[in-house]
Design a protein around this motif. Structure first.
Motif, PDB file in Angstrom:
ATOM      1  N   ALA A 129      -6.285  15.392  11.554  1.00  0.00           N
ATOM      2  CA  ALA A 129      -6.776  13.860  11.682  1.00  0.00           C
ATOM      3  C   ALA A 129      -6.005  13.206  12.697  1.00  0.00           C
ATOM      4  O   ALA A 129      -4.747  13.615  12.843  1.00  0.00           O
ATOM      5  CB  ALA A 129      -6.781  13.026  10.197  1.00  0.00           C
ATOM      6  N   ASN A 130      -6.366  12.223  13.480  1.00  0.00           N
ATOM      7  CA  ASN A 130      -5.873  11.611  14.536  1.00  0.00           C
ATOM      8  C   ASN A 130      -4.385  10.818  13.971  1.00  0.00           C
ATOM      9  O   ASN A 130      -3.337  10.782  14.695  1.00  0.00           O
ATOM     10  CB  ASN A 130      -6.720  10.533  15.354  1.00  0.00           C
ATOM     11  N   ASP A 131      -4.627   9.943  13.058  1.00  0.00           N
ATOM     12  CA  ASP A 131      -3.361   8.950  12.654  1.00  0.00           C
ATOM     13  C   ASP A 131      -3.515   9.028  10.966  1.00  0.00           C
ATOM     14  O   ASP A 131      -2.666   8.050  10.505  1.00  0.00           O
ATOM     15  CB  ASP A 131      -3.407   7.916  13.170  1.00  0.00           C
ATOM     16  N   SER A 132      -4.021   9.849  10.250  1.00  0.00           N
ATOM     17  CA  SER A 132      -3.921   9.772   8.815  1.00  0.00           C
ATOM     18  C   SER A 132      -3.946  11.354   8.383  1.00  0.00           C
ATOM     19  O   SER A 132      -3.946  12.220   8.803  1.00  0.00           O
ATOM     20  CB  SER A 132      -5.211   9.178   8.362  1.00  0.00           C
ATOM     21  N   HIS A 133      -3.802  11.388   6.842  1.00  0.00           N
ATOM     22  CA  HIS A 133      -3.517  12.564   6.244  1.00  0.00           C
ATOM     23  C   HIS A 133      -4.684  13.518   6.544  1.00  0.00           C
ATOM     24  O   HIS A 133      -5.977  12.994   6.092  1.00  0.00           O
ATOM     25  CB  HIS A 133      -3.100  12.435   4.873  1.00  0.00           C
ATOM     26  N   THR A 368       6.038   3.901   7.675  1.00  0.00           N
ATOM     27  CA  THR A 368       5.250   4.479   8.780  1.00  0.00           C
ATOM     28  C   THR A 368       6.006   5.982   9.028  1.00  0.00           C
ATOM     29  O   THR A 368       7.093   6.194   8.379  1.00  0.00           O
ATOM     30  CB  THR A 368       5.509   3.672  10.199  1.00  0.00           C
ATOM     31  N   GLY A 369       5.323   6.695   9.990  1.00  0.00           N
ATOM     32  CA  GLY A 369       6.023   8.158  10.297  1.00  0.00           C
ATOM     33  C   GLY A 369       7.165   7.687  11.112  1.00  0.00           C
ATOM     34  O   GLY A 369       7.288   6.582  11.781  1.00  0.00           O
ATOM     35  N   ARG A 370       7.930   8.810  11.227  1.00  0.00           N
ATOM     36  CA  ARG A 370       9.063   8.720  12.003  1.00  0.00           C
ATOM     37  C   ARG A 370       8.775   9.650  13.498  1.00  0.00           C
ATOM     38  O   ARG A 370       8.836   9.021  14.374  1.00  0.00           O
ATOM     39  CB  ARG A 370      10.206   9.413  11.354  1.00  0.00           C
ATOM     40  N   LEU A 371       8.024  10.854  13.212  1.00  0.00           N
ATOM     41  CA  LEU A 371       7.585  11.612  14.277  1.00  0.00           C
ATOM     42  C   LEU A 371       6.386  11.020  15.133  1.00  0.00           C
ATOM     43  O   LEU A 371       6.273  10.865  16.439  1.00  0.00           O
ATOM     44  CB  LEU A 371       7.120  12.946  14.042  1.00  0.00           C
ATOM     45  N   ASP A 372       5.734  10.364  14.471  1.00  0.00           N
ATOM     46  CA  ASP A 372       4.465   9.486  14.974  1.00  0.00           C
ATOM     47  C   ASP A 372       4.226   8.231  14.168  1.00  0.00           C
ATOM     48  O   ASP A 372       3.754   8.173  12.953  1.00  0.00           O
ATOM     49  CB  ASP A 372       3.180  10.356  14.996  1.00  0.00           C
ATOM     50  N   THR A 373       4.692   7.049  14.651  1.00  0.00           N
ATOM     51  CA  THR A 373       4.503   5.940  13.767  1.00  0.00           C
ATOM     52  C   THR A 373       3.250   5.372  13.719  1.00  0.00           C
ATOM     53  O   THR A 373       3.185   4.420  13.126  1.00  0.00           O
ATOM     54  CB  THR A 373       5.532   4.916  14.465  1.00  0.00           C
ATOM     55  N   ARG A 374       2.150   6.040  14.232  1.00  0.00           N
ATOM     56  CA  ARG A 374       0.920   5.534  13.909  1.00  0.00           C
ATOM     57  C   ARG A 374       0.571   5.733  12.376  1.00  0.00           C
ATOM     58  O   ARG A 374      -0.376   5.316  11.826  1.00  0.00           O
ATOM     59  CB  ARG A 374      -0.072   6.395  14.823  1.00  0.00           C
ATOM     60  N   PHE A 375       1.007   6.807  11.925  1.00  0.00           N
ATOM     61  CA  PHE A 375       0.893   7.519  10.633  1.00  0.00           C
ATOM     62  C   PHE A 375       1.502   6.425   9.681  1.00  0.00           C
ATOM     63  O   PHE A 375       2.633   5.809   9.794  1.00  0.00           O
ATOM     64  CB  PHE A 375       1.310   9.040  10.569  1.00  0.00           C
ATOM     65  N   GLN A 376       0.978   6.305   8.451  1.00  0.00           N
ATOM     66  CA  GLN A 376       1.608   5.628   7.383  1.00  0.00           C
ATOM     67  C   GLN A 376       1.300   6.529   5.995  1.00  0.00           C
ATOM     68  O   GLN A 376       0.236   7.112   5.730  1.00  0.00           O
ATOM     69  CB  GLN A 376       1.012   4.149   7.207  1.00  0.00           C
ATOM     70  N   ALA A 510      -0.964  15.862  18.976  1.00  0.00           N
ATOM     71  CA  ALA A 510      -1.361  15.522  17.695  1.00  0.00           C
ATOM     72  C   ALA A 510      -2.741  14.416  17.864  1.00  0.00           C
ATOM     73  O   ALA A 510      -3.561  14.380  17.217  1.00  0.00           O
ATOM     74  CB  ALA A 510      -0.551  14.781  16.714  1.00  0.00           C
ATOM     75  N   ASN A 511      -2.884  13.916  19.236  1.00  0.00           N
ATOM     76  CA  ASN A 511      -3.857  12.967  19.507  1.00  0.00           C
ATOM     77  C   ASN A 511      -4.533  13.668  20.434  1.00  0.00           C
ATOM     78  O   ASN A 511      -3.980  13.981  21.504  1.00  0.00           O
ATOM     79  CB  ASN A 511      -3.195  11.656  20.105  1.00  0.00           C
ATOM     80  N   THR A 512      -5.816  13.918  20.065  1.00  0.00           N
ATOM     81  CA  THR A 512      -6.682  14.740  21.119  1.00  0.00           C
ATOM     82  C   THR A 512      -6.720  14.341  22.537  1.00  0.00           C
ATOM     83  O   THR A 512      -6.794  14.939  23.436  1.00  0.00           O
ATOM     84  CB  THR A 512      -8.152  14.897  20.239  1.00  0.00           C
ATOM     85  N   GLU A 513      -6.983  12.941  22.719  1.00  0.00           N
ATOM     86  CA  GLU A 513      -7.127  12.414  23.781  1.00  0.00           C
ATOM     87  C   GLU A 513      -5.732  12.322  24.541  1.00  0.00           C
ATOM     88  O   GLU A 513      -5.765  12.860  25.852  1.00  0.00           O
ATOM     89  CB  GLU A 513      -7.686  10.826  23.679  1.00  0.00           C
ATOM     90  N   ALA A 514      -4.747  12.368  24.006  1.00  0.00           N
ATOM     91  CA  ALA A 514      -3.280  12.647  24.667  1.00  0.00           C
ATOM     92  C   ALA A 514      -3.167  13.789  24.857  1.00  0.00           C
ATOM     93  O   ALA A 514      -2.663  14.110  26.087  1.00  0.00           O
ATOM     94  CB  ALA A 514      -2.194  11.977  23.785  1.00  0.00           C
ATOM     95  N   LEU A 515      -3.501  14.926  24.314  1.00  0.00           N
ATOM     96  CA  LEU A 515      -3.501  16.267  24.572  1.00  0.00           C
ATOM     97  C   LEU A 515      -4.206  16.553  25.999  1.00  0.00           C
ATOM     98  O   LEU A 515      -3.784  17.268  26.805  1.00  0.00           O
ATOM     99  CB  LEU A 515      -4.002  17.350  23.531  1.00  0.00           C
ATOM    100  N   LYS A 516      -5.577  16.041  26.125  1.00  0.00           N
ATOM    101  CA  LYS A 516      -6.042  16.120  27.340  1.00  0.00           C
ATOM    102  C   LYS A 516      -5.466  15.804  28.458  1.00  0.00           C
ATOM    103  O   LYS A 516      -5.523  16.413  29.491  1.00  0.00           O
ATOM    104  CB  LYS A 516      -7.587  15.432  27.330  1.00  0.00           C
ATOM    105  N   GLN A 517      -4.854  14.516  28.342  1.00  0.00           N
ATOM    106  CA  GLN A 517      -4.031  13.965  29.328  1.00  0.00           C
ATOM    107  C   GLN A 517      -2.804  14.921  29.767  1.00  0.00           C
ATOM    108  O   GLN A 517      -2.597  14.980  30.871  1.00  0.00           O
ATOM    109  CB  GLN A 517      -3.673  12.329  28.850  1.00  0.00           C
TER     110      GLN A 517
END
Length: 535
Positions: A129-133, A368-376, A510-517
């Motif tokens: 998942a992009n920003d969730s469990h 929030t996350g530490r490695l990725d603060t989009r997560f909570q 972990a963000n699919t669009e960011a991976l493509k970039q």
């Protein structure tokens, strides 16, 4: 050697006399017992074939999962060594001397390379998942259209003691065996020993697969960027290996800039300054700002200017900062990072990473996350001062671990009956580091900026690519940018550094669009630096 009681031994000798003599003769002819892990003292290899589709084009490859033996202290058979595990993917039909090869590893220190292998650049990718469990098993493993095999062969390396990499000692005597392993751990589990092990691995690999004339790249993530700085200097100046490029993801070169626990290094306020834009990006993402800006990047440029200007000036004053100025700074920080003014004042305007991840969403008892603060995720203790777990790590780790353990055994045909160690069993990592030109570790915290600078000076054609995520609080992007702009190199060499930021966290992929970039940016970097662009 264990001995039986004398009376029993004499009695047995009298009764068995000749039979004992006969047995002793045969015992003398018997081979000595095999040392622990003797099978690891020789390189192992498993070869399989596969294909991946990138940008609509099928790429056939040969996969090699295996080990190389490195880091012996000499030529004696009893010298302790390290069996380093790797998975290499070679494009079929390519001319090896013209085909780039990229060595890829994660950080930790003490992490395997599974994350980059299965999440970023291998031929198969874990779906999370992009920003969730992510939901529990069964997980999905799919064709990775962002694999780097369209532009380079890739070699994923597990650091000593991680993955299937093992520390090996040939002594059969248990006491000598344990003593030798303990001494080897002191050497390998260190900034400099780790760098030496990787340098040995890479030079062995170049010989084994006839890749000395290939364009060569390093790709490290997190502590892997620390390793890359050390490794680039070792390869350039000890092994005479000129690199085409060093690719850094989620960089940390100077550990004085770490935002995790800066309160234990009082008088050094720079970590708070450099983390401020990441705090701002996080508050923006979770809509916790008093006034929500429309554009993140425009907002972050404003925060960056404030961080290195008024905020830095205020912190530099320490106790001399007036009450009125302290209030004004707290109110401005509230506008930029969303935390309450009263909290900021109680924190003396200095909020470390754990405090921020715990407090931003405190009203909903979430962290929030530490490695990725989009997560909570739910706070384990709403009254705690800091978050005590990382929701991002909890959200995706199971998918990576489960699928890699299946993939390496079922597809790569390696590791049956063996344990893949996600993280090494490292009692202590020695962060002392001898910088180029010094004779001892000179600083209290590790700083490998001089290593990267030395590599760039001795190879002025070396290009460096820096990548980072806006929501990474483990290695904030603004700290990485600060380090690069302060490398002790000539102004002309600064032109060899390129910067790329993504709407993601520490694990940008972990963000699919960011991976493509990320994939497209790395491809462009290699195209521009691989000499004659022949693949």
């Amino acid at each position: 050697m264990f001995k039986r009681p004398l009376v029993a031994a004499l009695g047995t000798a009298l009764l068995l006399g000749s039979r004992l003599s006969h047995a002793a003769t045969h015992a003398a002819d018997a081979p000595p017992p095999a040392p622990p892990g003797a099978e690891l003292l020789q390189p192992q290899t498993s070869m399989t074939d596969g294909s991946v589709t990138v940008a609509g084009h099928r790429i056939d490859y040969r996969a090699v999962a295996g080990t190389l033996i490195v880091h012996g202290k000499g030529d004696h058979e009893l010298d302790p060594t390290v069996s380093m595990f790797y998975v290499a993917y070679f494009k079929k039909g390519a001319q090896p001397s013209h085909r780039p090869v990229t060595f890829i590893y994660n950080g930790g220190p003490g992490s395997s390379s599974m994350w980059l292998h299965m999440g970023a650049f291998g031929p198969r990718r874990v779906v999370t998942a992009n920003d969730s469990h992510t939901e529990a098993a069964p997980y999905s493993l799919v064709n990775n259209d962002s694999s780097l095999l369209d532009v380079t062969d890739v070699v994923f390396i597990d650091a000593p003691g991680t993955g299937f990499s093992r520390l090996v000692d040939a002594h059969t005597d248990p006491v000598k065996h344990e003593a030798a392993l303990a001494e080897l751990k002191k050497t390998v589990y260190s900034v400099d020993g780790d760098g030496q092990a990787f340098a040995q691995f890479i030079t062995q690999f170049l010989s084994r697969y006839s890749r000395w004339n290939s364009p060569k790249y390093l790709f490290g993530e997190s502590y892997g960027t620390t390793r890359s700085a050390v490794l680039a200097n070792l390869l350039e100046n000890q092994e005479n290996v000129d690199l085409n490029g060093v690719i850094l993801l989620s960089q940390i070169l100077n550990f004085d800039n770490n935002i995790d626990d800066p309160e234990f290094n009082p008088g050094v306020d720079l970590p708070y300054v450099l983390a401020l834009p990441t705090y701002a990006a996080t508050a923006w993402y979770h809509h916790k700002l008093p006034q929500q800006p429309a554009d993140l990047e425009t907002f972050l440029r404003q925060v960056q200017a404030y961080a290195v200007g008024p905020y830095n000036t205020a912190l530099m004053q320490g106790a001399a900062l007036s009450a009125a100025d302290r209030q004004a700074v707290a109110e401005q920080l509230h506008q930029y990072i969303g935390l309450p003014v009263d909290y900021l004042l109680k924190a003396d305007l200095r909020v470390n990473g754990g405090m921020f991840t715990h407090e931003l969403l405190a009203s909903s008892e979430a962290s929030t996350g530490r490695l990725d603060t989009r997560f909570q995720g739910p706070s384990t203790d709403p009254l705690a001062k800091q978050a005590d777990y990382d929701p991002q790590s909890s959200a995706i780790s199971s998918a990576y671990v489960s699928l890699f353990n299946d993939y390496v055994r079922q597809t790569l045909k390696f590791g049956q009956g063996e344990t893949y160690r996600l993280f090494g069993d490292i009692p202590r990592w020695d962060m002392d580091h001898r910088q180029p030109g010094t004779h001892e570790a000179m600083q209290l915290t590790t700083n490998v900026m001089p290593d990267l600078a030395m590599a760039m000076k001795t190879n002025p054609n070396l290009k460096v690519m820096l990548n980072g995520g806006y929501y990474d609080l483990a290695t904030p992007y603004f700290a990485a940018q600060f380090e690069m702009s302060h490398l002790p190199i000539q102004a002309e060499l600064q032109k060899n550094i390129s910067y790329h930021w993504y709407p993601s966290g520490h694990m940008v992929y972990a963000n699919t669009e960011a991976l493509k970039q990320l994939h497209d940016n790395v491809v462009q970097f290699i195209d521009q630096t691989d000499g004659q662009n022949r693949r």
